[in-house]
Design an enzyme around this catalytic site. Structure first.
Site, PDB file in Angstrom:
ATOM      1  N   ASP A 141       2.122 -21.781  19.125  1.00 24.71           N
ATOM      2  CA  ASP A 141       0.802 -22.471  19.395  1.00 24.71           C
ATOM      3  C   ASP A 141       0.565 -22.745  20.715  1.00 24.71           C
ATOM      4  OD1 ASP A 141      -1.596 -23.554  19.213  1.00 24.71           O
ATOM      5  OD2 ASP A 141      -1.439 -25.092  18.009  1.00 24.71           O
TER       6      ASP A 141
ATOM      7  N   HIS B 252      -2.221 -23.567  21.862  1.00 26.83           N
ATOM      8  CA  HIS B 252      -3.055 -24.840  21.935  1.00 26.83           C
ATOM      9  C   HIS B 252      -4.191 -25.077  22.796  1.00 26.83           C
ATOM     10  CE1 HIS B 252      -3.671 -29.299  20.702  1.00 26.83           C
ATOM     11  NE2 HIS B 252      -3.318 -28.743  19.627  1.00 26.83           N
TER      12      HIS B 252
ATOM     13  N   GLU C 235      -1.023 -18.553  18.744  1.00 27.10           N
ATOM     14  CA  GLU C 235      -2.265 -19.513  18.290  1.00 27.10           C
ATOM     15  C   GLU C 235      -2.941 -19.886  19.746  1.00 27.10           C
ATOM     16  OE1 GLU C 235      -3.293 -23.624  15.752  1.00 27.10           O
ATOM     17  OE2 GLU C 235      -1.704 -22.215  15.216  1.00 27.10           O
TER      18      GLU C 235
ATOM     19  N   GLU D  62      -9.502 -22.684  15.145  1.00 26.19           N
ATOM     20  CA  GLU D  62      -9.665 -24.301  14.381  1.00 26.19           C
ATOM     21  C   GLU D  62     -10.567 -25.039  15.242  1.00 26.19           C
ATOM     22  OE1 GLU D  62      -6.396 -27.033  17.085  1.00 26.19           O
ATOM     23  OE2 GLU D  62      -5.539 -25.132  16.112  1.00 26.19           O
TER      24      GLU D  62
ATOM     25  N   HIS E 264      -6.473 -24.011   9.260  1.00 28.41           N
ATOM     26  CA  HIS E 264      -6.251 -25.066   9.776  1.00 28.41           C
ATOM     27  C   HIS E 264      -6.305 -26.553   9.213  1.00 28.41           C
ATOM     28  CE1 HIS E 264      -6.964 -28.175  13.260  1.00 28.41           C
ATOM     29  NE2 HIS E 264      -5.944 -27.745  13.762  1.00 28.41           N
TER      30      HIS E 264
END
Length: 381
Positions: free
Chosen positions: A182, A184, A208, A234, A284
């Site tokens: 991730d 993020h 991700e 997400e 998510h």
């Protein structure tokens, strides 16, 4: 049956639960995301819920349309409130007809559901040790943050640290465990290009949020040049935001959040659209027990879901964990990295409302971490 009242609970560590009550005594639970705007979400929920008092809770699509179609629409606050309400209405309907929610949406398409577990924390460390622990518990998939804060252009020392972490897992477990990485949204386009290229030999399950979702053009560019599957979604709060991803052919995996994207049915619509583009779904769900229970209902009737996030033991859960507010804790008990198909009506969970009330009385103050780069500029968390 009519909606007669509602209650909202702000619950540590970072959850907002909503209960919708009917005049026949059937109650439904939903969950909203607090983020850094808990008071704004709660105020919006109070305003929206007043609009549905006296209405038939079974008219889920009609109520959704009415709540959504305001002049100023969309956005995370509006949509997480609509999501929480919609989820609670499905819980009511399932309890009334004595069926799990997924039975209303076509029935189950799977016998069990693969899940992954978080490792490493916000600033990733000890990832090999934690991956081994999860493997010993039966998990064959984990996810970790790739890095801490990164500037627009940063050092290869930090790149090497990312590679050392993923290599430590591969050296210990080989390909026995799939690893999602991730970014993020912490990584800007120049460093994302470097990191993805360097990570390719380690065969990650996916990358991700390689960049923040508003950087649409960068996502397209990265996806075209990445041999690693790209996942995002997400932070997207409507099907119309996902539409751009689909039309640009820019992702391989979408990660809609049932507690943000509009609820169970709306997220099912998003997943169905993804299926037309041969896109996988990995919802998510790093929040509370109600949001995860709602997501499991989606998973059971959605064929392009291949794995599910869950938050048991996640680094944000300080003081209370996923199963603490649920009486039937077995619904979240993993067996060799899989969850069984939930069979109880509605969302399938029994909330310990006495504990919810007790914890909610203590108040909720949750804020995302605030990070800065080495030069004092704001860094993405």
């Amino acid at each position: 049956m009519k909606i007669s009242s509602f209650k909202i609970y702000e619950v540590k560590p970072r959850w907002i639960f909503i209960k919708i009550i009917t005049d026949e005594g059937i109650e439904g639970w939903g969950e909203m995301i607090s983020g850094t705007k808990t008071e704004a979400v709660t105020a919006c929920a109070n305003e929206m819920c007043k609009k549905i008092i006296g209405r038939d809770p079974f008219d889920i699509e009609a109520l959704w349309q009415e709540l959504y179609r305001s002049f100023f629409r969309g956005g995370p606050i509006n949509m997480t409130v609509i999501s929480g309400i919609e989820t609670a209405l499905w819980d009511i309907k399932g309890k009334y007809y004595n069926m799990p929610v997924y039975e209303f949406l076509g029935g189950k398409v799977r016998d069990k559901l693969k899940v992954y577990s978080w490792i490493g924390g916000d600033r990733p460390n000890n990832v090999a040790e934690e991956a081994k622990q999860r493997f010993d518990q039966g998990f064959t998939a984990v996810k970790m943050n790739a890095t801490e804060e990164l500037h627009y252009i940063d050092s290869y020392e930090k790149v090497d640290q990312v590679l050392e972490r993923i290599n430590s897992i591969k050296e210990l477990l080989g390909n026995k465990v799939q690893v999602g990485i991730d970014f993020h949204g912490r990584v800007h386009k120049p460093m994302a290009k470097i990191l993805i290229k360097e990570l390719e030999p380690f065969r990650p399950m996916f990358i991700e949020e390689p960049v923040l979702p508003e950087n649409w053009d960068a996502i397209i560019d990265i996806a075209k040049n990445s041999p690693i599957p790209i996942a995002t979604g997400e932070r997207l709060s409507t099907r119309w935001e996902f539409k751009r991803l689909f039309n640009n052919n820019s992702v391989d995996i979408i990660q809609p959040d049932v507690a943000l994207a509009g609820g169970i049915l709306e997220t099912r619509k998003i997943a169905a659209a993804a299926e037309m583009y041969d896109i996988a779904v990995a919802p998510h769900a790093p929040y509370g027990s109600i949001a995860l229970a709602a997501t499991l209902q989606l998973d059971m009737c959605t064929p392009n879901v291949f794995i599910q996030e869950q938050s048991l033991g996640i680094h944000y859960n300080k003081g209370f964990d996923l199963i603490d507010f649920v009486k039937n804790k077995e619904i979240f008990m993993f067996k060799d990295g899989y969850l069984d198909v939930p069979e109880k009506p509605g969302l399938g969970i029994e909330i310990d409302e006495d504990l919810v009330k007790k914890v909610a009385a203590e108040g909720l103050v949750w804020s995302n971490p605030k990070w800065k780069n080495y030069d004092g500029t704001i860094a993405e968390w």
